[in-house]
Design a protein around this motif. Sequence first.
Motif, PDB file in Angstrom:
ATOM      1  N   GLN A 182       0.835  -1.200   0.000  1.00  0.00           N
ATOM      2  CA  GLN A 182       0.000   0.000   0.000  1.00  0.00           C
ATOM      3  C   GLN A 182       0.869   1.249   0.000  1.00  0.00           C
ATOM      4  OE1 GLN A 182      -2.598  -0.350   3.408  1.00  0.00           O
ATOM      5  NE2 GLN A 182      -4.093  -1.553   2.247  1.00  0.00           N
ATOM      6  N   GLY A 216       3.888   2.209   2.417  1.00  0.00           N
ATOM      7  CA  GLY A 216       4.478   0.977   2.911  1.00  0.00           C
ATOM      8  C   GLY A 216       5.945   0.833   2.524  1.00  0.00           C
ATOM      9  N   VAL A 243       2.432  -0.713  -6.126  1.00  0.00           N
ATOM     10  CA  VAL A 243       2.018   0.147  -5.014  1.00  0.00           C
ATOM     11  C   VAL A 243       0.587   0.589  -5.270  1.00  0.00           C
ATOM     12  CG1 VAL A 243       2.554   2.181  -3.632  1.00  0.00           C
ATOM     13  CG2 VAL A 243       4.397   0.955  -4.812  1.00  0.00           C
ATOM     14  N   SER A 244      -0.311   0.078  -4.465  1.00  0.00           N
ATOM     15  CA  SER A 244      -1.720   0.368  -4.686  1.00  0.00           C
ATOM     16  C   SER A 244      -2.503   0.139  -3.407  1.00  0.00           C
ATOM     17  CB  SER A 244      -2.264  -0.523  -5.797  1.00  0.00           C
ATOM     18  OG  SER A 244      -3.660  -0.347  -5.945  1.00  0.00           O
ATOM     19  N   SER A 245      -3.530   0.936  -3.244  1.00  0.00           N
ATOM     20  CA  SER A 245      -4.404   0.742  -2.093  1.00  0.00           C
ATOM     21  C   SER A 245      -5.560  -0.173  -2.460  1.00  0.00           C
ATOM     22  CB  SER A 245      -4.916   2.085  -1.582  1.00  0.00           C
ATOM     23  OG  SER A 245      -5.540   2.802  -2.634  1.00  0.00           O
TER      24      SER A 245
END
Length: 115
Positions: free
Chosen positions: A13, A16, A113-115
């Motif tokens: 996330q 992170g 990288v992702s929510s």
Amino acid sequence: QVQLVESGGGLVQPGGSLNLSCAASGFSFGDSTMRWLRQRPGSSLEWVSAIDRTGWVKQYADFVKGRFIISRDNGKNMVYFEMNDLKPEDAAIYYCSIDPRGDVRGQGTQVSVSS
């Protein structure tokens, strides 16, 4: 022959951290400056960081300065990349390389990288 094997990528996330590793063999690792490069989707390969043979001199691209840390262990022929405060724009395939252009590099490890 030269072998560079990256590992440690994954999905994280925003904000992170990830720790990448590169196992090197087939050349005089202790005499070599080592680099991390990356290739973001739709973009060309770009230099991210470098560490000299002693491990004392480290360089970073402005876009990762203060967030990423490069290190090495000459006894184990390993290069490491500690990635903190990851941003969506850091998503890329990360490569360990002997040369600054990435002509001699590993197969890469994917960082998402992702929510």
